[in-house]
Design an enzyme around this catalytic site. Structure first.
Site, mmCIF file in Angstrom:
data_model
loop_
_atom_site.group_PDB
_atom_site.id
_atom_site.type_symbol
_atom_site.label_atom_id
_atom_site.label_comp_id
_atom_site.label_asym_id
_atom_site.label_seq_id
_atom_site.Cartn_x
_atom_site.Cartn_y
_atom_site.Cartn_z
ATOM 1 N N ASP A 1 5.042 22.397 -55.134
ATOM 2 C CA ASP A 1 5.727 23.413 -55.943
ATOM 3 C C ASP A 1 5.467 24.844 -55.455
ATOM 4 O O ASP A 1 6.087 25.782 -55.950
ATOM 5 C CB ASP A 1 5.266 23.329 -57.410
ATOM 6 C CG ASP A 1 5.941 22.180 -58.155
ATOM 7 O OD1 ASP A 1 7.045 21.769 -57.739
ATOM 8 O OD2 ASP A 1 5.374 21.705 -59.149
ATOM 9 N N ASP B 1 0.777 13.897 -62.971
ATOM 10 C CA ASP B 1 1.481 15.163 -62.961
ATOM 11 C C ASP B 1 1.529 15.710 -64.397
ATOM 12 O O ASP B 1 1.718 14.960 -65.353
ATOM 13 C CB ASP B 1 2.900 14.920 -62.431
ATOM 14 C CG ASP B 1 3.698 16.190 -62.327
ATOM 15 O OD1 ASP B 1 3.290 17.074 -61.573
ATOM 16 O OD2 ASP B 1 4.732 16.288 -63.008
ATOM 17 N N GLU C 1 -3.289 16.901 -62.602
ATOM 18 C CA GLU C 1 -2.643 18.184 -62.330
ATOM 19 C C GLU C 1 -2.738 18.951 -63.644
ATOM 20 O O GLU C 1 -2.014 18.679 -64.596
ATOM 21 C CB GLU C 1 -1.185 17.959 -61.910
ATOM 22 C CG GLU C 1 -0.498 19.224 -61.433
ATOM 23 C CD GLU C 1 0.334 19.892 -62.505
ATOM 24 O OE1 GLU C 1 -0.007 21.031 -62.878
ATOM 25 O OE2 GLU C 1 1.310 19.294 -62.963
#
Length: 506
Positions: free
Chosen positions: A397, A301, A348
């Site tokens: 998200d 992430d 990501e």
């Protein structure tokens, strides 16, 4: 790339807590096995989840965990413990009624933890010799994080969850002698915390083996930061930018952009990268190595933060006065490959520093992410997407595909373009007549040249904004969504299977 064979495949994004089940939150029990069966029927070979570490108790965000290693005990299946005779039938029957559409965290936390405590106590009293031996092996193998995590958890409760910087002096500075004294003094209580970690580990590994036998790999998620109120920061204070009392000097965030004019303040402690380099990144490597015992592929992430990150003074209330600081991501990845070999990693890489992380992704052959919603917003059709990518209709998200489309069209009246014109442009990019927008976006992702396509379950079920998982920059109603198994009909399963076959991903 990085040790994962490169053939086209696809999968589903669904966090464990979003699974159905009778006890208020998705867990590692029957519903998880049923979901693996459903994935198999739909031709999906990758199950992507969010971090499974214990979230802090305020907002229950899996991206703000009290440990980079431990498992979230709320995911332990009570039914499986009942089968093992560690929870009594009447105890489980008295579990309070909970919503099946969302997680009522405070209620679930209280009720589940009470039952887990009983199960751990029973294990201490009546576990067979083999089980005790297995448990001791688990403790020895994981001692490097399990001791201090269990002590931290015990002390947090003892001190009524005040920040560890306010604990009494030698303890808050993680004095090894005092830590050892406490480990000995509260051995029985600390052992119960370890037992729950053992339950989580065993149930997890059983599910992972089951998934593997069905041809399904699990994609786990490593949040780049850990919470200040975590066992890792308390036990490794020198690895973070803290003052002599353990308080943060600087905090994490991201700079102002089109969406948030004061930026985002995440509030995690920032790594003291000089010390990480001096210790040859041993904390990072043990963290990655441990997660690879739990999952098959790791998504890092906020990968850009390994190249450069936004650092904000700790006392600031917004992220405007931050600064970009370089991070030694290249050295970390080189060390990882040297120590652990080539491992399947995804990045990501969304956000402002994406171009900075591009050379690193190329050098190590790590795929980045593409998101259909964002591409369409930018007027792209995804026709020229590189194969070494992971494509998503949206992530945890984003809004759901249906919610995104509805909001886009209803907001377009305020745009320079009229409502119908923007709708027409959007539909032509998605190659859609607007009737089943979620399926058209799913098809777009599956048909793309990206090696891996991941679809959130919400988009397969055609759910709207009410079912989104997280709204970045807000606290409150996030991470709560659960899916109703009746919605995953045989027609939907068949449709996804056919689409996946047609896209050459089975």
């Amino acid at each position: 790339y990085m040790g994962l064979e490169l053939n086209r495949k696809s999968g589903i994004l669904l966090h464990i807590t979003s699974l159905p089940g009778p006890h208020g939150i998705g867990d590692l029990g029957q519903a998880a096995y049923s979901f693996v069966d459903s994935m198999h029927e739909m031709g999906q070979r990758l199950w992507q989840i969010l971090p499974t570490n214990p979230p802090e108790n305020l907002y229950y965000s899996p991206y703000s965990a009290t440990s980079a290693f431990a498992g979230n005990v709320l995911m332990i299946s009570l039914e499986l413990l009942q089968e093992d005779g560690l929870i009594k039938d009447n105890e489980i029957e008295n579990f309070p009624r909970c919503s099946k559409n969302y997680v009522e965290f405070d209620k679930v936390n209280f009720s589940r933890k009470a039952l887990l405590k009983k199960a751990a106590q029973r294990f201490q009293i009546k576990a067979t010799e083999d089980k005790v031996k297995d448990f001791n092996n688990f403790c020895n193998k994981n001692q490097s994080w399990l001791d201090y995590f269990s002590l931290y958890t015990y002390l947090s409760e003892k001190y009524n969850f005040i920040n560890w910087t306010k604990w009494e002096y030698p303890l808050r500075s993680f004095d090894p002698k005092v830590v050892q004294e406490y480990l000995t003094k509260y051995k029985a209580e600390i052992s119960q915390i370890k037992i729950l970690q053992y339950f989580f580990y065993i149930q997890w590994q059983d599910l992972k083996v089951y998934a593997k036998n069905k041809g399904i790999n699990i994609i786990g998620d490593i949040p780049i930061y850990v919470a200040h109120e975590s066992a890792d920061v308390w036990a490794n204070q020198e690895l973070f930018k803290l003052d002599q009392d353990g308080c943060m000097i600087v905090q994490s965030g991201c700079p102002p952009d089109l969406f948030q004019e004061t930026g985002q303040l995440w509030g995690h402690p920032i790594y003291n990268w000089d010390i990480h380099e001096k210790t040859e990144f041993s904390w990072w490597l043990s963290r990655i190595e441990y997660l690879f015992r739990m999952v098959d592929i790791i998504r890092i992430d906020h990968f850009n933060g390994l190249v450069k990150y936004w650092e904000v003074p700790a006392e600031d209330r917004n992220a405007v006065n931050g600064a970009w600081i370089q991070a030694p991501g290249e050295k970390l990845l080189e060390k990882m490959i040297k120590e652990l070999g080539k491992k399947p990693i995804m990045a990501e890489n969304l956000g402002e520093a994406a171009s900075d992380s591009e050379p690193l992704l190329k050098k190590f052959g790590i795929p980045g992410m593409q998101i259909v919603q964002i591409s369409i917003d930018n007027g792209n059709t995804l026709a020229d997407i590189d194969t070494n990518n992971v494509i998503y209709t949206g992530t945890h998200d984003n809004d759901t595909a249906l919610g995104w489309f509805k909001n886009k069209v209803s907001n377009s009246a305020h745009d320079k373009k009229g409502d119908s014109e923007l709708k027409k442009d959007t539909l032509s990019l998605i190659k859609s007549d607007g009737y089943e927008i979620h399926w058209d976006m799913t098809r777009l992702a599956l048909d793309s040249s990206a090696d891996i396509a991941i679809i959130p379950l919400q988009d397969i079920l055609g759910l709207d904004s009410q079912s989104r998982m997280n709204m970045p920059g807000t606290v409150g109603k996030n991470w709560e969504w659960r899916f109703d198994p009746d919605l995953l009909t045989s027609e939907i399963k068949k449709k996804l299977l056919n689409m996946t076959v047609a896209a050459g991903r089975v």
